[in-house]
Scaffold this active site. Sequence first.
Site, PDB file in Angstrom:
ATOM      1  N   TYR A 178       0.851  -1.208   0.000  1.00 32.29           N
ATOM      2  CA  TYR A 178       0.000   0.000   0.000  1.00 32.29           C
ATOM      3  C   TYR A 178       0.872   1.238   0.000  1.00 32.29           C
ATOM      4  CZ  TYR A 178       0.897   0.819   5.011  1.00 32.29           C
ATOM      5  OH  TYR A 178       1.500   1.079   6.220  1.00 32.29           O
ATOM      6  N   CYS A 179       0.288   2.336  -0.480  1.00 30.67           N
ATOM      7  CA  CYS A 179       0.944   3.642  -0.453  1.00 30.67           C
ATOM      8  C   CYS A 179      -0.175   4.691  -0.337  1.00 30.67           C
ATOM      9  CB  CYS A 179       1.809   3.853  -1.690  1.00 30.67           C
ATOM     10  SG  CYS A 179       0.876   3.842  -3.239  1.00 30.67           S
ATOM     11  N   THR A 180       0.145   5.947  -0.580  1.00 33.38           N
ATOM     12  CA  THR A 180      -0.826   7.016  -0.346  1.00 33.38           C
ATOM     13  C   THR A 180      -2.043   6.927  -1.263  1.00 33.38           C
ATOM     14  OG1 THR A 180       1.071   8.394   0.170  1.00 33.38           O
ATOM     15  CG2 THR A 180      -1.055   9.513  -0.052  1.00 33.38           C
TER      16      THR A 180
END
Length: 320
Positions: A178-180
């Site tokens: 996951y990331c932003t």
Amino acid sequence: MAQYNTLLYYCYSTIADAEQFAADHLKFCKSLGLTGRIIVAAEGLNGTVSGTTEACKTYMDTVHADPRFAGIDFKVDVVDTPSFVKMHVRYKSEIVHSGLRDPNVINPQQQTGKHLEPKDFLAMKDRDDVVVLDVRSNYEHSLGKFKNAVTLDIENFRDFPEMINQLAQYKDKKILTYCTGGIKCEKASALLLHEGFKDVYQLHGGIIKYGKEAGGEDFEGKCYVFDNRLSVDVNSVNPVVISTCRNCGKVTPKMINCANPECNEHFTQCDECGTKLEGCCSDACQSHPRKREYDGTGYYVKVPQPVNVQKKGKIQLAGE
Ligand SMILES: [Zn+2]
Ligand SMILES: [Zn+2]
């Protein structure tokens, strides 16, 4: 009071004449009165723009009408004031700087991790055969991250490829990245697959969409964002604060930029220390001659980008 929106989006889609597209797109954005930052590359688009609700709607409709961008999933936030001061559209070699420029090796349009919608990510993330991997940088995950996520000690996403060997112990697990907003995961998960990880997933739309669709459950702390809000709340289910003041160690969710422009470090600082140090990270920065005036927000208009990848192909933008 006028109503504003801030849009976050990306799209991996081939743009034949990306440099010309960037120049035309800047004119278009300015005609709508938008502010923000968009990166255009031959591999696609990556943007955050802010403007009136009406302007944002026109922007989304126009972009969606282009077949190359019909599938863009805009994350829409309601904000009191625009999240940027100026409008920049920049042509670069990648929409997120990974150092993985060879599309024959890493090409998210051909191979990338399986996309998980927020609800499916929530349902899977605590299983024994799953490892949740945060692909963002230090200053981001120190402010907030998923409970039990594996984080990497990196200053910049371009250091991600070098860290992959540290993940070898998880090769037999399902990896959920996951990331932003999802953009880094497209490449990070593609790279993991390329490096022999078999079962790789990515949180579609990133933390931002997860906050909207899954209540942000089990995301601890706040989410760092690349605009003048610096961070946003994500978790409305079981929120906790995990970040601590760099100067006194007290728990605080407040993220600022150091008031010394030559330092400009992103860090967490409580209000008391902010007042005492005038928004600086250290005594040394506080006595710096170019120190900027601290207004309590820790945000400064001419903040250099944490990811500065502009090396070639710079186009002259009006108003710069
Ligand atoms: Zn403090
Ligand atoms: Zn400093």
